[in-house]
Design a protein around this motif. Structure first.
Motif, PDB file in Angstrom:
ATOM      1  N   ALA A  28      22.573   8.897  51.340  1.00  0.00           N
ATOM      2  CA  ALA A  28      22.502  10.293  50.865  1.00  0.00           C
ATOM      3  C   ALA A  28      21.113  10.631  50.669  1.00  0.00           C
ATOM      4  O   ALA A  28      20.815  11.603  51.100  1.00  0.00           O
ATOM      5  N   THR A  29      20.043   9.674  51.820  1.00  0.00           N
ATOM      6  CA  THR A  29      19.114  10.297  51.178  1.00  0.00           C
ATOM      7  C   THR A  29      19.042  10.883  52.097  1.00  0.00           C
ATOM      8  O   THR A  29      18.397  12.324  52.716  1.00  0.00           O
ATOM      9  N   VAL A  30      19.914  10.733  53.841  1.00  0.00           N
ATOM     10  CA  VAL A  30      19.794  11.721  54.709  1.00  0.00           C
ATOM     11  C   VAL A  30      20.398  12.858  54.816  1.00  0.00           C
ATOM     12  O   VAL A  30      19.868  13.199  55.602  1.00  0.00           O
ATOM     13  N   VAL A  31      21.455  12.291  54.252  1.00  0.00           N
ATOM     14  CA  VAL A  31      22.098  13.801  53.891  1.00  0.00           C
ATOM     15  C   VAL A  31      21.054  14.210  53.493  1.00  0.00           C
ATOM     16  O   VAL A  31      21.452  16.232  53.895  1.00  0.00           O
ATOM     17  N   LEU A  32      20.707  14.625  52.253  1.00  0.00           N
ATOM     18  CA  LEU A  32      19.071  15.225  51.402  1.00  0.00           C
ATOM     19  C   LEU A  32      18.002  15.808  52.327  1.00  0.00           C
ATOM     20  O   LEU A  32      17.744  16.389  52.529  1.00  0.00           O
ATOM     21  N   MET A  33      17.985  15.164  52.772  1.00  0.00           N
ATOM     22  CA  MET A  33      16.621  15.435  54.479  1.00  0.00           C
ATOM     23  C   MET A  33      17.176  16.029  55.100  1.00  0.00           C
ATOM     24  O   MET A  33      16.889  17.395  56.240  1.00  0.00           O
ATOM     25  N   LEU A  34      18.800  16.981  55.054  1.00  0.00           N
ATOM     26  CA  LEU A  34      19.377  17.644  56.309  1.00  0.00           C
ATOM     27  C   LEU A  34      18.574  19.577  55.745  1.00  0.00           C
ATOM     28  O   LEU A  34      18.229  20.299  56.454  1.00  0.00           O
ATOM     29  N   ASN A  35      18.326  19.499  53.938  1.00  0.00           N
ATOM     30  CA  ASN A  35      17.437  20.505  53.859  1.00  0.00           C
ATOM     31  C   ASN A  35      15.786  20.737  53.905  1.00  0.00           C
ATOM     32  O   ASN A  35      15.570  21.373  53.433  1.00  0.00           O
ATOM     33  N   SER A  36      15.385  19.582  54.738  1.00  0.00           N
ATOM     34  CA  SER A  36      13.574  19.657  55.721  1.00  0.00           C
ATOM     35  C   SER A  36      12.970  20.199  55.488  1.00  0.00           C
ATOM     36  O   SER A  36      14.028  20.962  56.769  1.00  0.00           O
ATOM     37  N   PRO A  37      12.663  21.658  55.538  1.00  0.00           N
ATOM     38  CA  PRO A  37      11.474  22.797  56.403  1.00  0.00           C
ATOM     39  C   PRO A  37      10.942  22.187  57.251  1.00  0.00           C
ATOM     40  O   PRO A  37      10.742  22.867  58.064  1.00  0.00           O
ATOM     41  N   GLU A  38      10.606  21.274  57.911  1.00  0.00           N
ATOM     42  CA  GLU A  38      10.233  20.623  58.875  1.00  0.00           C
ATOM     43  C   GLU A  38      11.532  20.197  60.005  1.00  0.00           C
ATOM     44  O   GLU A  38      12.696  19.271  59.385  1.00  0.00           O
ATOM     45  N   LEU A  42      14.949  17.236  60.342  1.00  0.00           N
ATOM     46  CA  LEU A  42      16.378  17.797  60.678  1.00  0.00           C
ATOM     47  C   LEU A  42      16.089  16.996  62.062  1.00  0.00           C
ATOM     48  O   LEU A  42      17.550  16.779  61.513  1.00  0.00           O
ATOM     49  N   VAL A  43      16.048  17.000  62.732  1.00  0.00           N
ATOM     50  CA  VAL A  43      15.914  16.261  64.059  1.00  0.00           C
ATOM     51  C   VAL A  43      16.515  14.871  64.468  1.00  0.00           C
ATOM     52  O   VAL A  43      17.320  13.867  64.411  1.00  0.00           O
ATOM     53  N   LYS A  44      15.570  14.065  63.019  1.00  0.00           N
ATOM     54  CA  LYS A  44      16.249  12.572  63.354  1.00  0.00           C
ATOM     55  C   LYS A  44      17.010  12.577  61.872  1.00  0.00           C
ATOM     56  O   LYS A  44      18.227  11.306  62.518  1.00  0.00           O
ATOM     57  N   ALA A  45      17.250  13.704  61.336  1.00  0.00           N
ATOM     58  CA  ALA A  45      19.042  13.235  60.120  1.00  0.00           C
ATOM     59  C   ALA A  45      19.443  14.092  60.668  1.00  0.00           C
ATOM     60  O   ALA A  45      21.475  12.605  60.572  1.00  0.00           O
ATOM     61  N   ARG A  60      32.797   9.769  58.182  1.00  0.00           N
ATOM     62  CA  ARG A  60      33.328  11.140  58.532  1.00  0.00           C
ATOM     63  C   ARG A  60      33.245  11.685  57.067  1.00  0.00           C
ATOM     64  O   ARG A  60      32.812  12.538  56.946  1.00  0.00           O
ATOM     65  N   SER A  61      34.146  11.424  56.735  1.00  0.00           N
ATOM     66  CA  SER A  61      34.422  11.401  55.119  1.00  0.00           C
ATOM     67  C   SER A  61      33.658  11.076  54.149  1.00  0.00           C
ATOM     68  O   SER A  61      33.728  12.162  53.108  1.00  0.00           O
ATOM     69  N   SER A  62      32.800  10.226  54.188  1.00  0.00           N
ATOM     70  CA  SER A  62      31.838  10.161  53.478  1.00  0.00           C
ATOM     71  C   SER A  62      31.121  11.116  53.282  1.00  0.00           C
ATOM     72  O   SER A  62      29.851  11.582  52.238  1.00  0.00           O
ATOM     73  N   LEU A  63      30.525  11.644  54.670  1.00  0.00           N
ATOM     74  CA  LEU A  63      29.908  12.697  55.174  1.00  0.00           C
ATOM     75  C   LEU A  63      30.110  13.897  54.269  1.00  0.00           C
ATOM     76  O   LEU A  63      28.928  14.318  53.622  1.00  0.00           O
ATOM     77  N   LEU A  64      31.332  13.893  54.304  1.00  0.00           N
ATOM     78  CA  LEU A  64      32.103  15.086  54.064  1.00  0.00           C
ATOM     79  C   LEU A  64      32.232  14.989  52.421  1.00  0.00           C
ATOM     80  O   LEU A  64      31.196  16.226  51.792  1.00  0.00           O
ATOM     81  N   GLY A  65      31.665  14.133  51.513  1.00  0.00           N
ATOM     82  CA  GLY A  65      31.893  14.028  50.164  1.00  0.00           C
ATOM     83  C   GLY A  65      30.125  14.098  49.933  1.00  0.00           C
ATOM     84  O   GLY A  65      29.864  14.508  48.679  1.00  0.00           O
ATOM     85  N   LEU A  66      29.688  13.454  51.023  1.00  0.00           N
ATOM     86  CA  LEU A  66      27.359  14.143  49.967  1.00  0.00           C
ATOM     87  C   LEU A  66      27.373  15.086  50.917  1.00  0.00           C
ATOM     88  O   LEU A  66      26.068  15.137  50.172  1.00  0.00           O
ATOM     89  N   GLY A  67      27.987  16.135  51.307  1.00  0.00           N
ATOM     90  CA  GLY A  67      27.693  17.362  51.547  1.00  0.00           C
ATOM     91  C   GLY A  67      26.910  17.442  52.443  1.00  0.00           C
ATOM     92  O   GLY A  67      26.081  19.010  52.913  1.00  0.00           O
ATOM     93  N   ALA A  68      27.374  17.151  53.825  1.00  0.00           N
ATOM     94  CA  ALA A  68      26.932  17.289  54.802  1.00  0.00           C
ATOM     95  C   ALA A  68      27.070  18.146  55.890  1.00  0.00           C
ATOM     96  O   ALA A  68      26.867  18.499  56.387  1.00  0.00           O
ATOM     97  N   VAL A  69      28.331  18.706  55.627  1.00  0.00           N
ATOM     98  CA  VAL A  69      29.000  19.481  55.838  1.00  0.00           C
ATOM     99  C   VAL A  69      28.213  21.428  56.667  1.00  0.00           C
ATOM    100  O   VAL A  69      28.121  21.882  56.999  1.00  0.00           O
ATOM    101  N   GLU A  70      28.398  21.716  55.477  1.00  0.00           N
ATOM    102  CA  GLU A  70      26.982  23.039  55.419  1.00  0.00           C
ATOM    103  C   GLU A  70      25.985  23.109  55.550  1.00  0.00           C
ATOM    104  O   GLU A  70      25.818  24.127  56.525  1.00  0.00           O
ATOM    105  N   PRO A  71      25.509  21.901  55.548  1.00  0.00           N
ATOM    106  CA  PRO A  71      23.769  22.153  55.885  1.00  0.00           C
ATOM    107  C   PRO A  71      23.746  22.520  57.254  1.00  0.00           C
ATOM    108  O   PRO A  71      22.851  22.758  58.940  1.00  0.00           O
ATOM    109  N   LEU A  72      24.449  21.293  57.957  1.00  0.00           N
ATOM    110  CA  LEU A  72      24.872  21.157  59.239  1.00  0.00           C
ATOM    111  C   LEU A  72      25.466  22.027  60.337  1.00  0.00           C
ATOM    112  O   LEU A  72      25.087  23.055  61.379  1.00  0.00           O
TER     113      LEU A  72
END
Length: 832
Positions: A28-38, A42-45, A60-72
């Motif tokens: 969940a923390t890594v997914v939140l990092m996808l919204n970082s301005p740096e 973003l590269v590491k996340a 993959r299903s877990s990442l979908l549930g955590l909201g990773a798809v939209e920022p990617l």
């Protein structure tokens, strides 16, 4: 100069954060990092998410549930190349998940992905962008969007990439797209065949197999096959076939060849280059069932062309196919039977298979446990026996009849349809037809006649028509309950089914019992409805209607108001009057059960005397049952009276006393046992005898017509002047008869005052019994008349007889006068 003083360094700004190494074990923390301005974050996340998603679909299903798809989906368009690359890596892997694909469609990510499909783009981006499209292109709406965005052209260009992963992913996307016709046509326009052929030489088997699968799809198009041949595609395929080390590709190669060889030019090319022999060699030398199956499928497609068939026949392909029937593989046997069916469209192959004992081998497959084998075997036999009596007899000799009858009950509709076709072909020979009927085929046909499959219905009705031509067959179909489903099929909305059902009905209508049963089931009503429709009526429905009526002249006269000279009435005929629209015809027995009413009486014909019953005294050792005793007593009394043995009231009383002195009998209700019989009309019988003795000896045809008319007039009240018809009280006479008999059915011989339609009916039924030819036509307002044909005038030269002219017979006003049809006198007789 003053002494230099060392300048102290400036302190760091207070708003700058010292570099911090990023580490996290929480997704969940890594997914939140996808919204970082740096960018670095973003590269590491993105990299971490890619690694996590690669481990399995659950991640993959877990990442979908955590909201990773939209920022990617946004980061794949990031201005930083490294961020963009890692985002594509993560999204490309995640797109394999079905729920992720649904979300990506909603997010409209396809334009962004296609926008990066350029050979100048980072190879890693291209690899995962094409991987993403490979997943999305399995969905129909995504296919449409990819085509609209001109993605197919870009994917074709990527086939020339040096990166094998890009080739593989692009090829997989293309394969998914060309499953639809528009994309297949587009690939041809975009000249996509040459790049595909180049990939056949790839060092990676997965790319070769994907290429062959794609070619197998696109070569279904005629124009693509032309391009394939012009680009030396056949040579490339034959080259692969000749390399044993590429045996894992041979099945796919044969699949492509089966498409390509449908073209005449391609077949000529492969024959000239010796490729046909190579193909046929696979049939006999291949040991893997998969290879044999695909090789035989190619043969089956080749055989559909008459010219191709000739070449195959010259190569003795029939022998090779018969040998393959012994291979213990359901797929091989199924494909072989299909090939036999295709080859058997030609008579020479039909005979060749019989000479090779192939028919016996195919019949044995009817007992296979595999449903697809049974169906294919039945299909092969249908082709083998088509217009080939010798092959049909060979099926009989191979004891195939019982197996085919059983196939009619097979759960697979195709099997039942093909089995019915074989039985139809065999039934053309009487000896085979008898054998088929003896196996209970009519009972077996009930199920396919109720099938939801149109092809099965067409074949089943054809089989019924072929088998119902014999009296035994019609008796079987009545007992088996076939007529119910057949009559229902008359209402079918499918043209061929309805037509075949009408034909089967006309064939079945060859005996009175079958006709009566079909009429009870409403066949006549349905056929009337069909023949009243311009769209549904056909020659078969009209013939079926006439066939039914020909065995029920009473109903025919009621419905059509006409009996032709060839419609010969017999005892049991009756005239219930003109049928009303939509009214079902009732039998005499049904009419006899109606209470006496004021409607038009039914006129019945029966000159058959009751059968004489002889009563024998029972032996002392025998004892009659109560029912038998009661029946014997009744018959004894009837016999006594009919023979005129009563000599007066005293004798009658003596007989009655003797009967009453006997022990009382148990009374049994016999209403359910006795059958209603039309009463004997002694007066009509007397008229028949008189007509036979007086008119039958007249040689002049016209005098026969006139003499019979005078006899009819005399029996029904004599001549009636035109202006005195109101004094001829025939309605009152019929009403008196009805109440005297307590029945709406009046025997024609009891009528002593008859008008037009009574006399015309009597004239027709008497004429039929003495061999005088005439028709019967019902008009309006109680009018009816008889038409006869007379030859008038002398021949213009020897051997030339003028055509006959129609005349009406006057039965009421000037009995015996013959009125030429369509003259004023005739028209006056026909109308009020």
């Amino acid at each position: 100069m003053g002494k230099k003083v060392k300048k102290e360094s400036e302190p760091p700004p207070q708003d700058v954060f010292d570099p911090l190494p990023i580490q996290s074990q929480k997704v969940a923390t890594v997914v939140l990092m996808l919204n970082s301005p740096e960018e670095e974050v973003l590269v590491k996340a993105c990299e971490a998410i890619h690694n996590y998603a690669e481990k399995g679909d659950e991640n993959r299903s877990s990442l979908l549930g955590l909201g990773a798809v939209e920022p990617l989906s946004l980061l794949i368009s990031h201005e930083d190349k490294l961020v963009r690359r890692n985002a594509f890596m993560a999204l490309g892997v995640m797109a394999a998940n079905s729920d992720v694909k649904i979300l990506l469609k909603k997010l409209d990510v396809i334009p962004s992905v296609i926008g990066k499909l350029s050979l100048e783009e980072d190879p890693v981006v291209l690899e995962f962008a094409t991987l993403c499209l490979a997943s999305l292109s399995m969905d129909f709406s995504c296919k449409v969007q990819i085509a609209e965005q001109e993605g197919l052209a870009l994917l074709i260009q990527l086939l020339s990439s040096l990166d094998p992963d890009i080739k593989k992913n692009s090829l997989e996307s293309i394969y998914n797209l060309v499953q639809d016709l528009p994309s297949r046509m587009a690939l041809q326009r975009l000249n996509g065949v040459p790049p595909l052929l180049e990939l056949l030489g790839s060092e990676f088997p997965v790319i070769q197999q994907l290429t062959l699968s794609t070619l197998a799809t696109v070569t279904m198009d005629t124009d693509t096959r032309v391009t394939f041949r012009e680009e030396r595609g056949l040579e490339k395929l034959m080259d692969i076939l000749c390399q044993k080390e590429l045996s894992d590709l041979h099945a796919e190669v044969l699949q492509v060849m089966s498409n390509v060889l449908e073209d005449r030019e391609s077949l000529q090319l492969i024959r000239d280059t010796g490729g046909l022999q190579t193909l046929l060699q696979f049939i006999s030398t291949a040991t893997l069932p998969g290879l044999q199956t695909h090789a035989v499928k190619a043969i089956a497609k080749l055989a559909q062309s008459s010219e191709n068939h000739r070449l195959l026949h010259e190569q003795d392909t029939e022998r090779s196919l018969v040998e393959l029937l012994s291979v213990d593989s359901a797929s091989v046997r199924t494909a072989t039977c299909h090939a036999i069916a295709a080859m058997s469209l030609n008579l020479s192959s039909q005979d060749a298979f019989r000479h090779q004992d192939g028919i016996h081998a195919v019949v044995q497959l009817l007992g296979s446990e595999a449903g697809e084998v049974r169906q294919a075997a039945a299909q092969a036999l249908a082709s083998l026996t088509r217009r080939n009596p010798l092959n049909a007899h060979a099926v009989y000799e191979a004891e195939g009849v019982e197996a085919l009858v059983q196939q009619l009950r097979d759960i697979c509709p195709g099997t039942a349809a093909h089995a019915a076709a074989v039985l139809t072909n065999m039934a053309e020979q009487e000896v085979l037809r008898v054998s088929i009927l003896s196996r209970g085929v009519m009972a077996a046909l009930v199920e396919p006649l109720q099938s939801a499959d149109t092809h099965t219905l067409v074949q089943a009705t054809q089989a019924l028509s072929a088998l119902a031509s014999q009296a035994e067959g019609r008796a079987d179909l009545r007992n088996a309950g076939v007529l119910g489903p057949l009559v229902k099929l008359l209402r079918s909305n499918h043209k061929d089914v309805r037509r075949n059902a009408c034909w089967a009905t006309s064939v079945c209508a060859n005996d009175e019992l079958t006709v009566m049963e079909m009429c009870k089931l409403g066949a006549l009503d349905v056929l009337q409805e069909i023949n009243g429709s311009a769209n549904r009526r056909n020659q078969f429905s009209e013939r079926a209607f006439q066939s039914l009526l020909s065995f029920n002249l009473s109903l025919k006269y009621s419905l059509t108001n006409t009996l032709a000279s060839t419609d010969i009435t017999t005892d049991g005929f009756y005239d219930p009057g003109q049928a009303r629209a939509g009214q079902s015809g009732l039998t005499l027995e049904d009419l006899s059960k109606q209470p006496v009413n004021q409607r038009r009486p039914v006129i019945a014909i029966n000159a058959k005397p009751p059968e004489t019953v002889s009563i024998q005294e029972p032996e002392e050792s025998q004892q009659d049952s109560p029912t038998e005793a009661l029946t014997a007593s009744v018959l004894s009394a009837k016999a006594y009276i009919s023979k005129g043995k009563g000599k007066g009231r005293k004798e009658d009383e003596k007989l009655r006393d003797e009967e009453e002195s006997k022990p009382p009998l148990e009374v049994v209700d016999m209403d359910t046992e006795k059958q209603w019989m039309l009463p004997y009309d002694a007066a009509f019988h007397s008229l028949v005898t008189k007509a036979t003795n007086t008119i039958g000896i007249i040689h002049e045809e016209s005098e026969q017509y006139s003499a019979l008319a005078r006899l009819v007039s005399e029996a029904m009240g004599g001549p009636v002047e035109v202006d005195r018809q109101h004094d001829f009280l025939w309605e009152l006479h019929l009403s008196e008869l009805r109440y005297e008999l307590q029945s709406n059915i009046i025997p024609i011989g009891r009528i002593r005052k008859g008008t037009y339609y009574h006399r015309a009916l009597l004239y027709k039924v008497l004429a039929d019994r003495i061999g005088v030819s005439c028709s019967l036509v019902r008009g309006e307002y109680n009018r009816a008349w008889n038409e006869v044909l007379l030859y008038i005038g002398m021949p213009c030269y020897p051997g030339c007889q003028p055509p006959p002219t129609a005349h009406l017979v006057d039965l009421l006003h000037q009995p015996g006068k013959l009125l030429r049809a369509n003259t004023p006198q005739a028209i006056q007789y026909q109308t009020i």
